[in-house]
Motif scaffolding. Structure first.
Motif, mmCIF file in Angstrom:
data_model
loop_
_atom_site.group_PDB
_atom_site.id
_atom_site.type_symbol
_atom_site.label_atom_id
_atom_site.label_comp_id
_atom_site.label_asym_id
_atom_site.label_seq_id
_atom_site.Cartn_x
_atom_site.Cartn_y
_atom_site.Cartn_z
ATOM 1 N N UNK A 237 -4.299 7.034 -2.395
ATOM 2 C CA UNK A 237 -3.775 5.747 -1.951
ATOM 3 C C UNK A 237 -3.692 4.771 -3.128
ATOM 4 N N UNK A 238 -2.917 3.728 -2.918
ATOM 5 C CA UNK A 238 -2.718 2.741 -3.967
ATOM 6 C C UNK A 238 -2.529 1.375 -3.324
ATOM 7 N N UNK A 239 -3.165 0.346 -3.891
ATOM 8 C CA UNK A 239 -3.074 -1.014 -3.361
ATOM 9 C C UNK A 239 -2.976 -2.013 -4.509
ATOM 10 N N UNK A 240 -2.299 -3.108 -4.295
ATOM 11 C CA UNK A 240 -2.355 -4.188 -5.291
ATOM 12 C C UNK A 240 -3.653 -4.975 -5.098
ATOM 13 N N UNK A 241 -4.018 -5.743 -6.091
ATOM 14 C CA UNK A 241 -5.266 -6.498 -6.025
ATOM 15 C C UNK A 241 -5.284 -7.488 -4.863
ATOM 16 N N UNK A 242 -4.111 -7.955 -4.460
ATOM 17 C CA UNK A 242 -4.037 -8.989 -3.424
ATOM 18 C C UNK A 242 -4.548 -8.502 -2.065
ATOM 19 N N UNK A 243 -4.553 -7.197 -1.835
ATOM 20 C CA UNK A 243 -4.996 -6.680 -0.544
ATOM 21 C C UNK A 243 -6.125 -5.672 -0.670
ATOM 22 N N UNK A 244 -6.476 -5.287 -1.881
ATOM 23 C CA UNK A 244 -7.502 -4.269 -2.094
ATOM 24 C C UNK A 244 -8.817 -4.728 -1.465
ATOM 25 N N UNK A 245 -9.431 -3.845 -0.705
ATOM 26 C CA UNK A 245 -10.677 -4.169 -0.038
ATOM 27 C C UNK A 245 -10.485 -4.754 1.354
ATOM 28 N N UNK A 246 -9.260 -5.193 1.660
ATOM 29 C CA UNK A 246 -8.980 -5.762 2.986
ATOM 30 C C UNK A 246 -8.048 -4.877 3.806
ATOM 31 N N UNK B 271 0.847 -1.192 0.000
ATOM 32 C CA UNK B 271 0.000 0.000 0.000
ATOM 33 C C UNK B 271 0.881 1.240 0.000
ATOM 34 N N UNK B 272 0.312 2.347 -0.479
ATOM 35 C CA UNK B 272 1.020 3.624 -0.399
ATOM 36 C C UNK B 272 0.029 4.758 -0.262
ATOM 37 N N UNK B 273 0.526 5.874 0.277
ATOM 38 C CA UNK B 273 -0.298 7.055 0.459
ATOM 39 C C UNK B 273 0.570 8.285 0.315
ATOM 40 N N UNK B 274 0.018 9.309 -0.316
ATOM 41 C CA UNK B 274 0.701 10.587 -0.372
ATOM 42 C C UNK B 274 0.555 11.252 0.986
ATOM 43 N N UNK B 275 1.680 11.660 1.561
ATOM 44 C CA UNK B 275 1.604 12.269 2.877
ATOM 45 C C UNK B 275 0.770 13.552 2.847
ATOM 46 N N UNK B 276 0.841 14.260 1.721
ATOM 47 C CA UNK B 276 0.167 15.554 1.626
ATOM 48 C C UNK B 276 -1.310 15.433 1.299
ATOM 49 N N UNK B 277 -1.773 14.252 0.946
ATOM 50 C CA UNK B 277 -3.171 14.121 0.544
ATOM 51 C C UNK B 277 -3.723 12.761 0.895
#
Length: 121
Positions: free
Chosen positions: A58-67, A49-55
């Motif tokens: 977010x981004x996730x791979x399919x393997x964890x998306x939704x969980x 997972x990743x997130x922009x600190x300023x906003x």
């Protein structure tokens, strides 16, 4: 000196939940992307997972998306990874990392020491 310190790992049964924390220090992270990665024994490191600190981007791979859900608390300089509906295949050492924002694929320059997550079946 940048420090990323993870915590919150542990042993949990399949279907359970955990919250990982990453305490960041040593600089201002407003222009950084914060990421979580994991590595299981004998496997390559995997983006989680990743997130922009300023906003809130977010981004996730399919393997964890939704969980899994990543979030950050700017006041506490902390990034969280909420993990729900855990599966045995989520077992790994989880790492927090930081990358400067910019064009192209982020290059994660700073890494924490990792925290173990074990999901029993």
């Amino acid at each position: 000196q940048v420090q990323l310190v993870e915590s919150g790992g542990g042993l949990v049964q399949a279907g359970g939940s955990l919250r990982l924390s990453c305490a960041a220090s040593g600089r201002t992270f407003s222009s950084y992307i914060m990421g979580w990665f994991r590595q299981a024994p004998g496997k390559e490191r995997e983006f989680v997972a990743s997130i922009l600190w300023s906003g809130r981007s977010t981004n996730y791979p399919d393997s964890v998306k939704g969980r899994f859900t990543i979030s950050r608390d700017s006041a506490k300089n902390t990034v969280y990874l909420y993990m729900n509906s855990l599966k045995p295949e989520d077992t790994a050492v989880y790492y927090c990392a930081a990358a400067k924002t910019g064009a192209g694929i982020p290059t994660y320059d700073y890494w924490g020491q990792g925290t173990q997550v074990t999901v029993s079946s």
